[in-house]
Scaffold this active site. Structure first.
Site, PDB file in Angstrom:
ATOM      1  N   LYS A  30       3.328  14.823   6.474  1.00  0.00           N
ATOM      2  CA  LYS A  30       4.423  14.923   5.366  1.00  0.00           C
ATOM      3  C   LYS A  30       5.099  16.262   5.621  1.00  0.00           C
ATOM      4  O   LYS A  30       6.416  16.506   5.375  1.00  0.00           O
ATOM      5  CB  LYS A  30       3.895  14.660   3.825  1.00  0.00           C
ATOM      6  CG  LYS A  30       3.803  13.084   3.715  1.00  0.00           C
ATOM      7  CD  LYS A  30       3.685  12.937   2.352  1.00  0.00           C
ATOM      8  CE  LYS A  30       3.283  11.092   2.406  1.00  0.00           C
ATOM      9  NZ  LYS A  30       3.124  10.850   0.939  1.00  0.00           N
ATOM     10  N   LYS A  38       1.923   3.974  10.003  1.00  0.00           N
ATOM     11  CA  LYS A  38       1.826   2.836   8.834  1.00  0.00           C
ATOM     12  C   LYS A  38       2.764   2.837   8.265  1.00  0.00           C
ATOM     13  O   LYS A  38       4.052   3.222   8.209  1.00  0.00           O
ATOM     14  CB  LYS A  38       0.868   3.496   7.916  1.00  0.00           C
ATOM     15  CG  LYS A  38       1.139   4.478   7.029  1.00  0.00           C
ATOM     16  CD  LYS A  38       0.335   4.913   5.893  1.00  0.00           C
ATOM     17  CE  LYS A  38       1.158   5.824   4.852  1.00  0.00           C
ATOM     18  NZ  LYS A  38       0.524   5.618   3.346  1.00  0.00           N
ATOM     19  N   LYS A  58       6.617   3.470   1.953  1.00  0.00           N
ATOM     20  CA  LYS A  58       7.562   3.420   1.197  1.00  0.00           C
ATOM     21  C   LYS A  58       9.033   4.272   1.760  1.00  0.00           C
ATOM     22  O   LYS A  58      10.272   4.031   1.548  1.00  0.00           O
ATOM     23  CB  LYS A  58       7.502   3.814  -0.279  1.00  0.00           C
ATOM     24  CG  LYS A  58       6.617   3.009  -0.959  1.00  0.00           C
ATOM     25  CD  LYS A  58       6.435   3.422  -2.380  1.00  0.00           C
ATOM     26  CE  LYS A  58       5.084   3.440  -2.800  1.00  0.00           C
ATOM     27  NZ  LYS A  58       4.413   4.753  -2.555  1.00  0.00           N
TER      28      LYS A  58
END
Ligand code: AQP
Length: 345
Positions: free
Chosen positions: A113, A207, A210
């Site tokens: 991230k 993966k 959202k």
């Protein structure tokens, strides 16, 4: 002995997708009657990356409503919003003070991230796993059902709990002994094989998420049948005829077959046999039909819940009261062990 305690949650960073459903929520629903469950919407986690303040409350309520729509049963489960229980932030601070910095720097999700955030990485993003540890440990959870992606964070939670017990457990407050005298319960992960890691529809190596900028990469729980059909029609495949699991050269094929397996409630062997000689043109309508059949009843129930906002408010208020009682007791236990003075009762 009472039923084992289960704790899990989802962050309101967007709309829930099949990965969240199959990797987490469906397992909560399947196993809920064997345990005493706390399911939270982890909104404090959602602000560890840049977020839209105008959407946070709405997304939080939508996820709480989706928990219910997916089948969470309030007779054995408590649904609540993380930020409404101040003990989460408070215990996270205490745990921050016993967690070595290098434990956090190794976290894969932080590294992934942080790359996306560039110069803008917050301390909160690095600290995310400590807050998650606080979420779990506050409820004396025995089991934490999550997708494969959260396994490392759970291992860290266990390490933090052991460290607190070791440092502040009865015996020797300087860190020798005391492990047997636990202040915090050390939880076990509960990761199922099938559906544990649902991959993106546009890239079988990443993966489903959202926060992926492309909506085509995920099937959202609230997608209409037309949207589902379109996304599966356009999803990434390969030119090979005959479909198979576990071929590292064909990550998309493995992912789509795995999705079909869990959505159609079949064994891996049955799907492998059924699809062994299929082309994509034959397989995609099967997957589409299975996804629609799984999601349609959830969508109808979701609409019913939204049509009665008072019901959702009452449920969240009750959840807050029940969660707060458990969380505050654990927080007081940790504060006492660490030497804080508590206000007189
Ligand atoms: N692709 C996935 N496959 C299986 N399980 C998944 N989970 C998430 N993605 C997949 C599981 O869903 C639960 C809630 O996840 P979260 O919202 O707390 O955080 P996340 O894992 O970071 O989920 P997203 O969708 O990828 O959100 P963003 O994009 O905001 O980071 C967890 O149990 C997780 O394992």
């Amino acid at each position: 002995m009472g039923k084992p305690r289960v704790l899990s949650g989802v962050q309101p960073t967007g709309t829930l997708h099949l990965g969240n459903y199959l990797g987490a929520i469906r397992n909560w629903v399947d196993d809920q009657h064997d345990s005493d469950n706390f399911f939270c919407v982890v909104d404090l986690h959602a602000v560890t990356v840049p977020h839209d303040p105008t959407m946070l409350a709405e997304n939080t309520r939508a996820i709480a409503a989706l928990y219910l729509a997916c089948g969470i049963d309030l007779s054995c489960s408590t649904i609540f919003v993380q930020s409404q229980i101040s003990a989460h932030a408070e215990l996270a601070w205490l745990l921050n003070c016993v967690t070595p910095l290098n434990w956090l720097e190794r976290m894969i999700q932080f590294k992934e991230k942080a790359v996306k955030q560039g110069e803008n990485v917050s301390v909160g993003l690095l600290d995310y796993p400590v807050l998650m540890a606080a979420d779990i440990l506050l409820y004396d959870a025995d089991r934490v059902p999550v997708g494969e992606d959260q396994k490392q964070h759970l291992e860290l939670t266990r390490d933090i709990a052991l460290r607190v017990n070791h440092q502040f457990g009865a015996g020797d407050s300087l860190g020798k002994g005391g492990e047997g005298d636990s202040i915090l319960k050390v939880p076990d992960p509960a990761i199922r094989k099938a559906g544990a890691r649902v991959m993106s529809l546009t890239d079988g190596a990443n993966k489903m998420s959202k926060s992926d900028p492309s909506e085509m990469s995920r099937i959202e729980i609230l997608d209409s049948p037309d949207q589902i059909k379109k996304k599966i029609k356009r999803c990434k495949t390969d030119p090979v005829r005959g479909l198979e699991f576990d071929n590292p050269e064909r990550p998309e094929c493995n992912n789509l077959l795995g999705l079909y397996q869990v959505l159609s409630n079949q064994t891996k062997e049955a799907v492998a046999t059924e699809c062994a000689h299929m082309g994509w043109g034959q397989f995609k309508p099967l997957l589409t039909a299975a996804a629609i059949a799984t999601l349609e009843p959830i969508q109808h129930k979701y609409q019913d819940i939204l049509n009665d906002p008072g019901y959702l408010d009452t449920m969240l208020k009750d959840g807050q009261t029940k969660a707060n009682e458990v969380a505050q007791a654990t927080l007081n236990r940790v504060k006492t062990a660490m030497g804080f003075s508590l206000p007189a009762a």
